[in-house]
Write a protein that holds these residues in place. Structure first.
Motif, PDB file in Angstrom:
ATOM      1  N   ILE A   1       0.834  -1.203   0.000  1.00  0.00           N
ATOM      2  CA  ILE A   1       0.000   0.000   0.000  1.00  0.00           C
ATOM      3  C   ILE A   1       0.869   1.254   0.000  1.00  0.00           C
ATOM      4  O   ILE A   1       1.702   1.457   0.887  1.00  0.00           O
ATOM      5  CB  ILE A   1      -0.942   0.007   1.223  1.00  0.00           C
ATOM      6  CG1 ILE A   1      -1.912  -1.174   1.126  1.00  0.00           C
ATOM      7  CG2 ILE A   1      -1.705   1.316   1.315  1.00  0.00           C
ATOM      8  CD1 ILE A   1      -2.738  -1.396   2.341  1.00  0.00           C
ATOM      9  N   LYS A   2       0.684   2.091  -1.006  1.00  0.00           N
ATOM     10  CA  LYS A   2       1.402   3.357  -1.152  1.00  0.00           C
ATOM     11  C   LYS A   2       0.356   4.470  -1.316  1.00  0.00           C
ATOM     12  O   LYS A   2      -0.043   4.811  -2.436  1.00  0.00           O
ATOM     13  CB  LYS A   2       2.327   3.335  -2.376  1.00  0.00           C
ATOM     14  CG  LYS A   2       3.258   2.127  -2.447  1.00  0.00           C
ATOM     15  CD  LYS A   2       4.287   2.135  -1.331  1.00  0.00           C
ATOM     16  CE  LYS A   2       5.222   0.903  -1.440  1.00  0.00           C
ATOM     17  NZ  LYS A   2       6.117   0.804  -0.276  1.00  0.00           N
TER      18      LYS A   2
ATOM     19  N   THR B   1      -3.163   5.420   7.612  1.00  0.00           N
ATOM     20  CA  THR B   1      -3.862   5.203   6.343  1.00  0.00           C
ATOM     21  C   THR B   1      -3.515   3.828   5.786  1.00  0.00           C
ATOM     22  O   THR B   1      -4.401   3.080   5.328  1.00  0.00           O
ATOM     23  CB  THR B   1      -3.465   6.284   5.318  1.00  0.00           C
ATOM     24  OG1 THR B   1      -3.759   7.571   5.857  1.00  0.00           O
ATOM     25  CG2 THR B   1      -4.227   6.105   4.011  1.00  0.00           C
ATOM     26  N   ARG B   2      -2.228   3.475   5.828  1.00  0.00           N
ATOM     27  CA  ARG B   2      -1.801   2.170   5.324  1.00  0.00           C
ATOM     28  C   ARG B   2      -2.423   1.037   6.151  1.00  0.00           C
ATOM     29  O   ARG B   2      -2.845   0.011   5.599  1.00  0.00           O
ATOM     30  CB  ARG B   2      -0.275   2.070   5.356  1.00  0.00           C
ATOM     31  CG  ARG B   2       0.417   2.994   4.362  1.00  0.00           C
ATOM     32  CD  ARG B   2       1.938   2.935   4.522  1.00  0.00           C
ATOM     33  NE  ARG B   2       2.441   1.619   4.122  1.00  0.00           N
ATOM     34  CZ  ARG B   2       3.387   0.949   4.780  1.00  0.00           C
ATOM     35  NH1 ARG B   2       3.909   1.461   5.886  1.00  0.00           N
ATOM     36  NH2 ARG B   2       3.802  -0.223   4.332  1.00  0.00           N
TER      37      ARG B   2
ATOM     38  N   GLU C   1      -5.235  10.686  -0.813  1.00  0.00           N
ATOM     39  CA  GLU C   1      -5.747   9.686   0.134  1.00  0.00           C
ATOM     40  C   GLU C   1      -5.362  10.052   1.565  1.00  0.00           C
ATOM     41  O   GLU C   1      -6.145   9.838   2.501  1.00  0.00           O
ATOM     42  CB  GLU C   1      -5.215   8.303  -0.232  1.00  0.00           C
ATOM     43  CG  GLU C   1      -5.857   7.722  -1.492  1.00  0.00           C
ATOM     44  CD  GLU C   1      -5.213   6.411  -1.919  1.00  0.00           C
ATOM     45  OE1 GLU C   1      -5.945   5.538  -2.422  1.00  0.00           O
ATOM     46  OE2 GLU C   1      -3.975   6.267  -1.753  1.00  0.00           O
ATOM     47  N   LEU C   2      -4.170  10.613   1.750  1.00  0.00           N
ATOM     48  CA  LEU C   2      -3.748  11.044   3.086  1.00  0.00           C
ATOM     49  C   LEU C   2      -4.634  12.186   3.584  1.00  0.00           C
ATOM     50  O   LEU C   2      -5.068  12.190   4.741  1.00  0.00           O
ATOM     51  CB  LEU C   2      -2.284  11.486   3.073  1.00  0.00           C
ATOM     52  CG  LEU C   2      -1.241  10.415   2.758  1.00  0.00           C
ATOM     53  CD1 LEU C   2       0.159  11.006   2.782  1.00  0.00           C
ATOM     54  CD2 LEU C   2      -1.332   9.258   3.750  1.00  0.00           C
ATOM     55  N   LYS C   3      -4.901  13.137   2.708  1.00  0.00           N
ATOM     56  CA  LYS C   3      -5.764  14.258   3.083  1.00  0.00           C
ATOM     57  C   LYS C   3      -7.169  13.774   3.418  1.00  0.00           C
ATOM     58  O   LYS C   3      -7.795  14.243   4.374  1.00  0.00           O
ATOM     59  CB  LYS C   3      -5.825  15.275   1.938  1.00  0.00           C
ATOM     60  CG  LYS C   3      -4.538  16.078   1.750  1.00  0.00           C
ATOM     61  CD  LYS C   3      -4.680  17.050   0.571  1.00  0.00           C
ATOM     62  CE  LYS C   3      -3.392  17.846   0.382  1.00  0.00           C
ATOM     63  NZ  LYS C   3      -3.481  18.770  -0.776  1.00  0.00           N
ATOM     64  N   ASP C   4      -7.655  12.828   2.629  1.00  0.00           N
ATOM     65  CA  ASP C   4      -8.993  12.284   2.865  1.00  0.00           C
ATOM     66  C   ASP C   4      -9.062  11.563   4.214  1.00  0.00           C
ATOM     67  O   ASP C   4     -10.024  11.729   4.971  1.00  0.00           O
ATOM     68  CB  ASP C   4      -9.364  11.321   1.731  1.00  0.00           C
ATOM     69  CG  ASP C   4     -10.772  10.758   1.896  1.00  0.00           C
ATOM     70  OD1 ASP C   4     -11.728  11.545   1.855  1.00  0.00           O
ATOM     71  OD2 ASP C   4     -10.902   9.522   2.095  1.00  0.00           O
ATOM     72  N   TYR C   5      -8.035  10.772   4.524  1.00  0.00           N
ATOM     73  CA  TYR C   5      -8.024  10.037   5.798  1.00  0.00           C
ATOM     74  C   TYR C   5      -7.965  11.019   6.971  1.00  0.00           C
ATOM     75  O   TYR C   5      -8.675  10.849   7.975  1.00  0.00           O
ATOM     76  CB  TYR C   5      -6.843   9.079   5.857  1.00  0.00           C
ATOM     77  CG  TYR C   5      -6.889   8.193   7.084  1.00  0.00           C
ATOM     78  CD1 TYR C   5      -7.595   6.999   7.077  1.00  0.00           C
ATOM     79  CD2 TYR C   5      -6.260   8.570   8.276  1.00  0.00           C
ATOM     80  CE1 TYR C   5      -7.683   6.201   8.213  1.00  0.00           C
ATOM     81  CE2 TYR C   5      -6.339   7.782   9.410  1.00  0.00           C
ATOM     82  CZ  TYR C   5      -7.043   6.599   9.375  1.00  0.00           C
ATOM     83  OH  TYR C   5      -7.130   5.823  10.505  1.00  0.00           O
ATOM     84  N   LEU C   6      -7.123  12.029   6.853  1.00  0.00           N
ATOM     85  CA  LEU C   6      -7.008  13.026   7.923  1.00  0.00           C
ATOM     86  C   LEU C   6      -8.326  13.753   8.129  1.00  0.00           C
ATOM     87  O   LEU C   6      -8.753  13.978   9.269  1.00  0.00           O
ATOM     88  CB  LEU C   6      -5.894  14.021   7.588  1.00  0.00           C
ATOM     89  CG  LEU C   6      -5.668  15.162   8.588  1.00  0.00           C
ATOM     90  CD1 LEU C   6      -5.370  14.607   9.976  1.00  0.00           C
ATOM     91  CD2 LEU C   6      -4.552  16.076   8.125  1.00  0.00           C
TER      92      LEU C   6
END
Length: 528
Positions: free
Chosen positions: A209-210, A394-395, A215-220
């Motif tokens: 998973i990369k 996230t990962r 995706e990082l912004k969405d998870y945060l």
């Protein structure tokens, strides 16, 4: 009987018996000790409406209290709140009243009749009304009067109860165990399986998973609370030590005697309460300590009140002849060493607004007056500052989804009989506990495995055991001799019948409820 049950109350079988006893009891008391509803709902409204007919709050509360009393008898002690919540006794009581009302109406539709002789026989057989092993009419009348019921009302309720029993039994009597069902049970209990499987855990796929920046912004954005910094406060405070006041105080003999009497349990010796004369010095010291603490608190409270508007802790300190002490910024998880163990002080400090005075707060160390000299609210830092932490979480989250996805793909491959690298469980038999070699414990997977056949050898979807997803396929099945089944078929069907009957009855009642219009009093739901 109750003593035996108490001794074995951890047994699964006994727990099942409990439920049967309790539900039967609830059904009986609805009709025996409650008069039912005439639609008015009683003086306190209604607990539920079933097709427009009301179950009164009084009936519900009576049912709940009786089931609660029964459990207390069974366990030999009062029921802790957490156990009552787990058993959900209020819901059990209400559901049973609703079920019995529905069954009663259905019994009438079915044309079920109960004769006077059947009612009389039922009442005469009740141990409650027996004396020296025989029905006693005087005892019967006495008990009914004590429950504010007439013989006519009670006999009518018994007639209704017998109608419900007959209706339930008529449904159970229609249940049968087929030869195919018996064979399936025999095979489950006696066959041996060998499974092949493919398994995936999040840890197996996390390196694949990369996550992208988006995706990082969405998870945060969706999980802000995971990354919020804690509230922090920098505190100024003064501490009044009651011991410093004790040297200036004294206690009279009357105060000492009063303190001794109010705290008599403190002076317990081997042979009981120690006489006042033997502990007088200790009593004086404790009374003086308490008096000093009380005066210290009153002094702190009065001084704080007089200076609250000014917000000037330094002024308060001068009036009390104390020094102001300061801390750096701290959170609830990282208190300064000077406040270690002072949970009440830390809690109050974190409630204060910047510049606000607070207290007094009394602890074992003394009396605190506080001021929040600086406060930093909880915030979510920018992604750039916490990127590595967000990326790791996230990962981790995505690895769970990916493990399941790969297991689903593997399940499709196994079903299509496509080549796949699998592991094997080796041969094993059915276990109610669900212990499967290599895989671990999973009653759900065990049940799924024994439903597999040569025609449909693969489970259609993966099953989760622990944090790992398993796609399974039948590798081999060693069948028990059919001759043994033929020899014991009828006995097996008799053994299976009670469960089949209970399942049929439960399905019937469930269907009645599905077709009914049931309204539970919103206030009662809120109370739960």
């Amino acid at each position: 009987m109750l003593e035996i049950i108490r001794q074995r109350k951890q047994s699964i079988v006994i727990k099942i018996v409990f439920i049967i006893i309790v539900l039967s009891f609830i059904g009986t008391m609805f009709l025996v000790w409650g008069k039912g509803s005439d639609g008015s709902g009683g003086s306190r409204g209604y607990a539920a409406k079933v097709n427009g007919t009301k179950i009164s709050v009084e009936e519900y509360q009576s049912a709940y209290q009786r089931i609660r009393n029964m459990y207390q008898q069974i366990y030999g002690q009062s029921i802790p709140a957490e156990m009552e919540k787990m058993l959900n006794l209020k819901k059990v009581a209400l559901d049973s009243l609703i079920d019995n009302m529905l069954v009663m109406k259905e019994a009438k539709k079915m044309g079920i009749k109960v004769s006077k002789d059947e009612v009389a026989k039922e009442i005469a057989g009740m141990s409650t009304f027996q004396k020296d092993g025989a029905f006693n009419f005087d005892l019967y009348q006495q008990l009914l009067r004590s429950n504010r019921m007439t013989p006519k009302e009670f006999e009518e309720s018994q007639k209704n109860e017998l109608m419900i029993k007959k209706a339930r039994q008529s449904v159970k009597d229609k249940a049968t165990v087929t030869d195919d069902e018996a064979l399936a049970q025999y095979k489950k209990e006696n066959d041996k399986l060998d499974l092949e499987f493919v398994a995936f855990a999040p840890s197996d796929v996390i390196d694949q998973i990369k996550p992208t920046e988006a995706e990082l912004k969405d998870y945060l954005q969706k999980n802000q609370n995971e990354f919020k910094t804690p509230v922090k406060v920098a505190l100024s405070y003064v501490l009044i030590d009651p011991a410093s006041m004790a040297a200036k105080l004294s206690v009279s003999d009357e105060e000492i005697q009063t303190f001794y009497q109010k705290n008599i349990d403190r002076w317990q010796g081997k042979d009981g309460i120690l006489p006042f004369n033997e502990v007088k010095d200790k009593v004086r010291a404790e009374a003086l300590k308490q008096k000093a603490a009380k005066q210290a608190y009153e002094l702190a409270s009065d001084t704080l009140y007089k200076n609250a508007k000014s917000g000037d802790l330094s002024l308060i300190a001068r009036q009390l002849d104390l020094k102001v002490q300061d801390t750096s910024l701290f959170s609830v998880a990282t208190p300064p060493s000077a406040l270690n163990g002072e949970a009440a002080v830390i809690k109050k400090a974190l409630e204060l607004k910047q510049g606000e005075l607070g207290g007094p707060v009394e602890t074992a160390k003394g009396i605190y007056i506080l001021k929040a000299k600086e406060r930093k609210e909880a915030v979510v830092p920018p992604l750039a500052e916490i990127k590595s932490e967000v990326e790791q979480k996230t990962r981790t989250a995505k690895s769970v989804d990916l493990a399941k996805q790969k297991a689903e793909e593997a399940a499709k491959q196994l079903a299509a009989k496509a080549p796949a690298k699998t592991q094997s469980t080796g041969s094993f038999g059915y276990s109610v506990k669900g212990d499967i070699p290599v895989i671990g414990n999973s009653p759900e997977l065990m049940e799924a495995a024994f439903k597999l056949t040569s025609a449909a050898p693969a489970a259609p979807a993966p099953l989760k055991v622990g944090n790992r997803w398993y796609a399974i396929r039948l590798k081999a099945r060693t069948e028990a001799p059919r001759s043994e089944f033929d020899k014991n078929k009828e006995q097996l069907k008799k053994t299976m019948l009670p469960k089949k009957q209970e399942e049929a009855l439960a399905a019937w009642v469930k269907d009645l409820k599905a077709k009914a219009t049931i309204e539970v009093n919103p206030a009662l739901v809120a109370e739960k």
